[in-house]
Design a protein around this motif. Structure first.
Motif, PDB file in Angstrom:
ATOM      1  N   ALA A 156     -20.377   0.407  57.564  1.00 25.77           N
ATOM      2  CA  ALA A 156     -20.769  -0.623  58.526  1.00 25.77           C
ATOM      3  C   ALA A 156     -20.245  -1.916  57.930  1.00 25.77           C
ATOM      4  O   ALA A 156     -20.251  -2.076  56.712  1.00 25.77           O
ATOM      5  CB  ALA A 156     -22.283  -0.676  58.648  1.00 25.77           C
ATOM      6  N   THR A 158     -19.049  -6.384  58.441  1.00 27.52           N
ATOM      7  CA  THR A 158     -18.796  -7.608  59.186  1.00 27.52           C
ATOM      8  C   THR A 158     -17.281  -7.861  59.257  1.00 27.52           C
ATOM      9  O   THR A 158     -16.858  -8.928  59.658  1.00 27.52           O
ATOM     10  CB  THR A 158     -19.524  -8.807  58.542  1.00 27.52           C
ATOM     11  N   THR A 161     -14.973  -5.327  54.706  1.00 29.25           N
ATOM     12  CA  THR A 161     -15.095  -3.995  54.107  1.00 29.25           C
ATOM     13  C   THR A 161     -14.336  -2.987  54.958  1.00 29.25           C
ATOM     14  O   THR A 161     -13.645  -2.106  54.438  1.00 29.25           O
ATOM     15  CB  THR A 161     -16.579  -3.572  54.016  1.00 29.25           C
ATOM     16  N   PRO A 259     -20.494 -16.672  47.391  1.00 24.93           N
ATOM     17  CA  PRO A 259     -21.174 -16.569  48.693  1.00 24.93           C
ATOM     18  C   PRO A 259     -22.083 -15.349  48.716  1.00 24.93           C
ATOM     19  O   PRO A 259     -21.774 -14.326  48.098  1.00 24.93           O
ATOM     20  CB  PRO A 259     -20.028 -16.360  49.699  1.00 24.93           C
ATOM     21  N   ASN A 262     -24.457  -9.462  51.958  1.00 23.44           N
ATOM     22  CA  ASN A 262     -25.251  -8.264  51.646  1.00 23.44           C
ATOM     23  C   ASN A 262     -25.635  -8.257  50.164  1.00 23.44           C
ATOM     24  O   ASN A 262     -26.335  -7.377  49.694  1.00 23.44           O
ATOM     25  CB  ASN A 262     -24.448  -7.019  52.021  1.00 23.44           C
ATOM     26  N   GLY A 264     -23.944  -7.783  47.339  1.00 20.22           N
ATOM     27  CA  GLY A 264     -23.336  -6.875  46.360  1.00 20.22           C
ATOM     28  C   GLY A 264     -22.420  -7.605  45.389  1.00 20.22           C
ATOM     29  O   GLY A 264     -22.402  -7.305  44.189  1.00 20.22           O
ATOM     30  N   ILE A 325     -25.693 -11.623  57.989  1.00 19.11           N
ATOM     31  CA  ILE A 325     -26.479 -10.458  57.561  1.00 19.11           C
ATOM     32  C   ILE A 325     -27.927 -10.903  57.344  1.00 19.11           C
ATOM     33  O   ILE A 325     -28.169 -11.878  56.624  1.00 19.11           O
ATOM     34  CB  ILE A 325     -25.884  -9.886  56.245  1.00 19.11           C
ATOM     35  N   GLU A 368     -11.540 -18.203  54.304  1.00 14.63           N
ATOM     36  CA  GLU A 368     -12.289 -17.983  55.545  1.00 14.63           C
ATOM     37  C   GLU A 368     -13.657 -18.672  55.436  1.00 14.63           C
ATOM     38  O   GLU A 368     -14.081 -19.053  54.330  1.00 14.63           O
ATOM     39  CB  GLU A 368     -12.400 -16.499  55.860  1.00 14.63           C
ATOM     40  N   ALA A 370     -16.822 -17.899  55.342  1.00 10.41           N
ATOM     41  CA  ALA A 370     -17.861 -17.427  54.403  1.00 10.41           C
ATOM     42  C   ALA A 370     -17.569 -17.870  52.977  1.00 10.41           C
ATOM     43  O   ALA A 370     -18.489 -18.130  52.197  1.00 10.41           O
ATOM     44  CB  ALA A 370     -17.968 -15.906  54.457  1.00 10.41           C
ATOM     45  N   SER A 371     -16.297 -17.970  52.621  1.00 15.33           N
ATOM     46  CA  SER A 371     -15.937 -18.379  51.254  1.00 15.33           C
ATOM     47  C   SER A 371     -16.251 -19.853  51.023  1.00 15.33           C
ATOM     48  O   SER A 371     -16.530 -20.266  49.897  1.00 15.33           O
ATOM     49  CB  SER A 371     -14.443 -18.158  51.009  1.00 15.33           C
ATOM     50  N   GLY A 399     -12.368 -14.530  50.898  1.00 14.62           N
ATOM     51  CA  GLY A 399     -11.505 -14.063  51.984  1.00 14.62           C
ATOM     52  C   GLY A 399     -10.411 -15.063  52.315  1.00 14.62           C
ATOM     53  O   GLY A 399     -10.575 -16.282  52.160  1.00 14.62           O
TER      54      GLY A 399
HETATM   55  N1  F0G Z   1     -17.362 -13.325  51.760  1.00 19.08           N
HETATM   56  C1  F0G Z   1     -16.682 -12.517  52.573  1.00 19.08           C
HETATM   57  C2  F0G Z   1     -15.351 -12.960  53.028  1.00 19.08           C
HETATM   58  C3  F0G Z   1     -17.239 -11.276  52.960  1.00 19.08           C
HETATM   59  O1  F0G Z   1     -16.546 -10.483  53.763  1.00 19.08           O
HETATM   60  C4  F0G Z   1     -18.524 -10.919  52.504  1.00 19.08           C
HETATM   61  C5  F0G Z   1     -19.150  -9.666  52.890  1.00 19.08           C
HETATM   62  C6  F0G Z   1     -19.171 -11.816  51.640  1.00 19.08           C
HETATM   63  C7  F0G Z   1     -18.568 -13.000  51.293  1.00 19.08           C
HETATM   64  C8  F0G Z   1     -20.516 -11.511  51.082  1.00 19.08           C
HETATM   65  O2  F0G Z   1     -20.426 -10.585  50.064  1.00 19.08           O
HETATM   66  O3  F0G Z   1     -22.003  -8.936  51.008  1.00 19.08           O
HETATM   67  O4  F0G Z   1     -21.268  -8.790  48.645  1.00 19.08           O
HETATM   68  O5  F0G Z   1     -22.793 -10.627  49.394  1.00 19.08           O
HETATM   69  N2  F0G Z   1     -18.679  -8.897  53.772  1.00 19.08           N
HETATM   70  C9  F0G Z   1     -19.183  -7.548  54.055  1.00 19.08           C
HETATM   71  C10 F0G Z   1     -18.262  -6.825  55.012  1.00 19.08           C
HETATM   72  C11 F0G Z   1     -20.597  -7.469  54.368  1.00 19.08           C
HETATM   73  O6  F0G Z   1     -18.705  -5.906  55.714  1.00 19.08           O
HETATM   74  O7  F0G Z   1     -17.077  -7.129  55.029  1.00 19.08           O
HETATM   75  P1  F0G Z   1     -21.701  -9.666  49.745  1.00 19.08           P
END
Ligand code: F0G
Length: 459
Positions: A156, A158, A161, A259, A262, A264, A325, A368, A370-371, A399
């Protein structure tokens, strides 16, 4: 429930798998990678690291550096180059690799000024083969999937992964099932999953709903789970921390800022720093701080409202879709790392993320959304005094900029619709960073006028 890996497959190796809560060593791994006894998450630990048998830290450093000049497939990978501290495969040559890792550390001088620190660096994990940090974990976990003779792998996601898994499955001659929230992942990521040949299911739910559906699928179908509850994923992801320290000539930075989605990745990086200290490769660890979007702030609320005792789940909503998430799986691992390294958790608004993202772009690097929470969070940590201007700080950019081009284009055009904020307020707060494209008639005068106007803006 079915088992995917049995006792003999683990115990003959350099590692064992232990529950993070009840400490039980797993004699077999369940398909959901949860503890057979209490249901909590598992982690890999290395059995040969007692004081007499642990690898010599200086020899490790020399070996890792020597491998950088080798053209052997495993050595060319910025993950498998560190295989001395990774769980052992039956046959190393069966690793499925795209030469992941080996990502650059960039100076961010403009971002440093804007955050109020003397010097700022970023390790850009978006420079991995599929454009995100996920590749470092995927190469390890999918190699174990193949070793365990699985034909199908699943996650699963976003979006990142799934892109990564689809690529590695294709390379390894395996099939992949991608389960993603409909309409809530960036086009760049969706397009990767399609091109790499995954069976891509867009479910009418959010990421947390996708996790629930997949949890049922793995119990009903022989398919190997590649979400970050899979402890082999985190083993691969931890190599980014080792590579970072190597790139800094083993000078440990004061702060590493990550960032949180989830949760991990920060857990994996923290595991590496703590392991390197235990092995004597370094004498200290950086403070690891996790930054979340305000609209997906489960860990932040867990710490601030609940002293970290029980997870506060949230209904997640942020334009940084990678971290949209609400019920992060690795929250306990993450909190332990934050505590063990004296880090902290911070949250940032949509406007703060957007400004930070454009600033990282203006340093010629880009990432991106989230980064970009890392830079936005750093600014707050400097303001609060948690980070001092003289501290050495590394942001983990997770990302690539091109993962989510719609966000970037809409931001610069001024038509990004942001949750929890009026559009005009958002536009006012981001005006300085926005650089709208200009449509002109095809003549030199028009372009020269635009150049002059730009000169005035700069001046
Ligand atoms: N940054 C990016 C670009 C991500 O894709 C994710 C997580 C995170 C930060 C957060 O990392 O989950 O280890 O705390 N992406 C996951 C996905 C959930 O499905 O691609 P995390």
């Amino acid at each position: 429930m079915g088992l995917l890996q049995t006792d003999s497959a683990i115990t003959a190796k350099n590692y064992q798998v232990r529950c993070i809560s009840c400490d039980e060593i797993q004699v077999a791994l369940a398909v959901d990678f949860r503890c057979a006894h209490c249901g909590d998450l598992l982690q890999v630990e290395f059995t040969g690291w007692s004081s007499e048998t642990a690898p010599d830290p200086e020899k490790l450093k020399t070996r890792w550096r020597e491998r950088r000049t080798s053209n052997q497939l495993l050595d060319a990978s910025g993950v498998w180059r560190f295989r001395d501290v990774l769980p052992e495969l039956d046959d190393w040559s069966s690793a499925i690799t795209l030469r992941e890792g080996n990502t650059p550390v960039y100076e961010l001088p403009r971002c440093a000024r804007s955050a109020g620190v003397d010097r700022l660096r970023a390790k850009h994990q978006g420079m991995n083969p599929t454009g995100s940090f996920k590749d470092t974990g995927m190469t390890v976990a999918i190699s174990f999937a193949r070793q365990n003779k699985f034909q199908w792998v699943a996650c699963a996601s976003t979006g990142n992964t799934s892109a990564s898994m689809a690529a590695y499955a294709a390379r390894g001659g395996m099939r992949s099932l991608v389960v993603i929230p409909d309409g809530k992942i960036a086009w760049g990521k969706l397009s990767q999953s399609l091109d790499y040949g995954a069976l891509t299911c867009q479910l009418r739910t959010d990421f947390d709903g996708c996790v629930r559906v997949l949890d049922e699928i793995i119990r009903r179908y022989p398919i190997y789970l590649l979400n970050s509850v899979n402890p082999y994923r985190l083993e691969g992801q931890k190599t980014a921390a080792i590579e970072l320290l190597e790139q800094l000539d083993w000078q440990v930075p004061d702060h590493v800022i990550v960032p949180g989605g989830n949760l991990g990745n920060n857990s994996a990086l923290g595991k590496a720093f703590l392991e390197l200290k235990a092995l004597g490769v370094v004498q200290s660890v950086p403070r690891i701080s996790v930054i979340q979007a305000e609209g997906a702030n489960a860990l932040y609320r867990t710490v601030h409202e609940n002293s970290g005792k029980e997870l506060v789940s949230v209904e997640a909503d942020t334009l940084a879709t990678a971290i949209r998430i609400g019920n992060p799986a690795s929250w306990k691992k993450s909190l332990r790392v934050i505590e063990a390294t004296n880090g902290c958790v911070e949250q940032v608004s949509e406007a703060e993320i957007a400004v930070a993202k454009a600033e990282i772009g203006a340093d010629g690097v880009g990432c991106e959304p989230a980064s970009a929470v890392t830079l936005a969070g750093l600014k707050k940590l400097v303001q609060s005094g948690f980070v001092r201007s003289v501290d050495s700080v590394v942001l983990i950019l997770t990302g690539h900029l091109l993962k989510d081009p719609e966000y970037t284009i809409q931001f610069h055009r001024g038509d990004l619709a942001v949750p929890r904020m009026a559009d005009n307020e958002f536009r006012a707060m981001t005006a300085r960073q926005r650089r709208s494209p200009i449509v002109l008639d095809a003549n030199a005068d028009a372009v020269l006028r635009a150049l002059e106007a730009e000169g005035k803006r700069d001046g």
